[in-house]
Design an enzyme around this catalytic site. Structure first.
Site, PDB file in Angstrom:
ATOM      1  N   ASN A   2     151.307 112.109 -21.276  1.00  0.00           N
ATOM      2  CA  ASN A   2     150.737 110.994 -20.511  1.00  0.00           C
ATOM      3  C   ASN A   2     150.872 109.729 -21.361  1.00  0.00           C
ATOM      4  OD1 ASN A   2     148.562 110.923 -22.379  1.00  0.00           O
ATOM      5  ND2 ASN A   2     147.327 112.291 -21.111  1.00  0.00           N
ATOM      6  N   ARG A   3     150.395 108.598 -20.840  1.00  0.00           N
ATOM      7  CA  ARG A   3     150.577 107.319 -21.548  1.00  0.00           C
ATOM      8  C   ARG A   3     149.989 107.334 -22.953  1.00  0.00           C
ATOM      9  NH1 ARG A   3     148.823 103.309 -16.733  1.00  0.00           N
ATOM     10  NH2 ARG A   3     147.023 104.658 -16.916  1.00  0.00           N
ATOM     11  N   ALA A   4     148.725 107.786 -23.050  1.00  0.00           N
ATOM     12  CA  ALA A   4     148.041 107.783 -24.356  1.00  0.00           C
ATOM     13  C   ALA A   4     148.760 108.688 -25.350  1.00  0.00           C
ATOM     14  CB  ALA A   4     146.589 108.223 -24.179  1.00  0.00           C
ATOM     15  N   GLU A   5     149.201 109.859 -24.881  1.00  0.00           N
ATOM     16  CA  GLU A   5     149.887 110.811 -25.762  1.00  0.00           C
ATOM     17  C   GLU A   5     151.210 110.249 -26.268  1.00  0.00           C
ATOM     18  OE1 GLU A   5     148.116 114.966 -23.819  1.00  0.00           O
ATOM     19  OE2 GLU A   5     149.929 114.067 -22.990  1.00  0.00           O
ATOM     20  N   ASP A  24     147.858 119.426 -15.582  1.00  0.00           N
ATOM     21  CA  ASP A  24     148.181 120.852 -15.430  1.00  0.00           C
ATOM     22  C   ASP A  24     148.960 121.075 -14.135  1.00  0.00           C
ATOM     23  OD1 ASP A  24     146.685 121.279 -17.692  1.00  0.00           O
ATOM     24  OD2 ASP A  24     145.025 122.295 -16.686  1.00  0.00           O
TER      25      ASP A  24
END
Length: 317
Positions: free
Chosen positions: A201-204, A269
């Site tokens: 995701n964006r943060a990751e 998920d």
């Protein structure tokens, strides 16, 4: 963008698709209650628990999403030898997932206990520790046999220690010609080298490649990461902005399916589970992305870690 192909995927084709999910499985416990007063002991609400619920979480929820869609899922995981592990295995087996659980008596099965009052999560309690290397080694031996019996392998990394040997397992699965999907964790993505696709995701992703000023900079950074890790593709999930696939052909952006967002728990998920099920059924990643995006859009309209059925996903719209 080809939006027609995925409607030709029949239930029969999907029923033959086999996905091996490898990763950290958890037990999600929910305690629901009434909140009528503040505690005299501390400035916190008193929750009078009226109902308890247990669901399978993390990698087990990913596998559950695959089964709900109508494909076959096996789950390879390491758990403790405690009450929570037996509860988890019973719930997993009930869903139609085939469990392959390595047990470690020194391990505490991961449990996330959420206390819900007035339809809001008030508190989450986590019970966990990290598995011993010997149990992880036995998981690798089981993987060697299992991956050959499946069409796609999905690594669901929740950073709990269950994927210590992920690099070796990715290489084995790719050598056998399997589609390999990874839901990544942490700042070191070198362990996911040679996978078919990773789905941060964006943060990751920002954690790994740093922030980006605009789309042009994101494209350069994402493609550089994809090349350095020898990935076929990188799928960036962007919540309300939809998702973007970076591959050898360039970029494919799919806008979010406009829906009321009730709960984002487990949406990641659902996205990777749908992607894996479609890939296992023979669909290209480019064709599978819009389907996965639609599945994510449906699941955020449900409370808690939820799933999507074949009929919901492929209903006329």
């Amino acid at each position: 963008m080809n939006m027609t192909l995925h409607f030709d995927l029949s239930r029969e084709q999907l029923a033959k698709a086999r996905v091996l999910v490898v990763g950290d499985a958890m037990l999600d416990r929910y305690w629901y209650g009434a909140v009528d007063r503040i505690s005299p002991e501390a400035p916190v609400p008193v929750v009078r628990v009226t109902r308890q619920e247990e669901r399978i979480g993390a990698a087990a929820n990913v596998a559950y999403n695959i089964v709900t869609l109508g494909a076959q899922a096996s789950l390879l995981s390491v758990v403790g030898d405690d009450e929570a592990s037996h509860q988890l295995e019973a719930l997993v087996a009930k869903t139609g997932i085939t469990p392959y659980f390595g047990r470690d008596s020194q391990l505490k099965t991961t449990v996330k206990l959420r206390v819900i009052g007035r339809q809001q999560q008030l508190l989450r309690l986590d019970f966990e520790n990290t598995p011993e290397n010997e149990v992880l080694a036995s998981q690798s031996a089981a993987f060697e046999k299992l991956h050959r019996q499946h069409d796609a392998v999905l690594f669901s990394d929740y950073g709990k220690g269950g994927l210590a040997h992920v690099a070796l397992m990715i290489d084995q699965a790719r050598a056998a010609g399997k589609v390999v999907l990874v839901d990544p964790k942490g700042a070191d993505y070198s362990r996911y080298k040679n996978a078919s696709v990773i789905t941060p995701n964006r943060a990751e992703l920002e954690h790994v490649i740093g922030p980006w000023r605009d789309e042009a900079e994101l494209q350069v950074k994402a493609h550089n990461l994809r090349t350095s890790l020898n990935l076929q593709a990188l799928l960036l999930t962007r919540s309300e902005e939809g998702m973007t696939l970076f591959d050898a052909q360039g970029q494919l952006h799919v806008p979010a399916v406009a829906r009321e967002v009730f709960d984002v728990t487990g949406a990641g998920d659902t996205v990777i589970a749908t992607l894996a099920a479609m890939a296992a059924a023979g669909m290209s990643l480019r064709d599978a992305v819009p389907v996965a995006n639609r599945a994510g859009g449906i699941v955020v309209g449900k409370f808690g870690t939820a799933t999507v059925s074949y009929s919901e996903l492929f209903a006329a719209h």
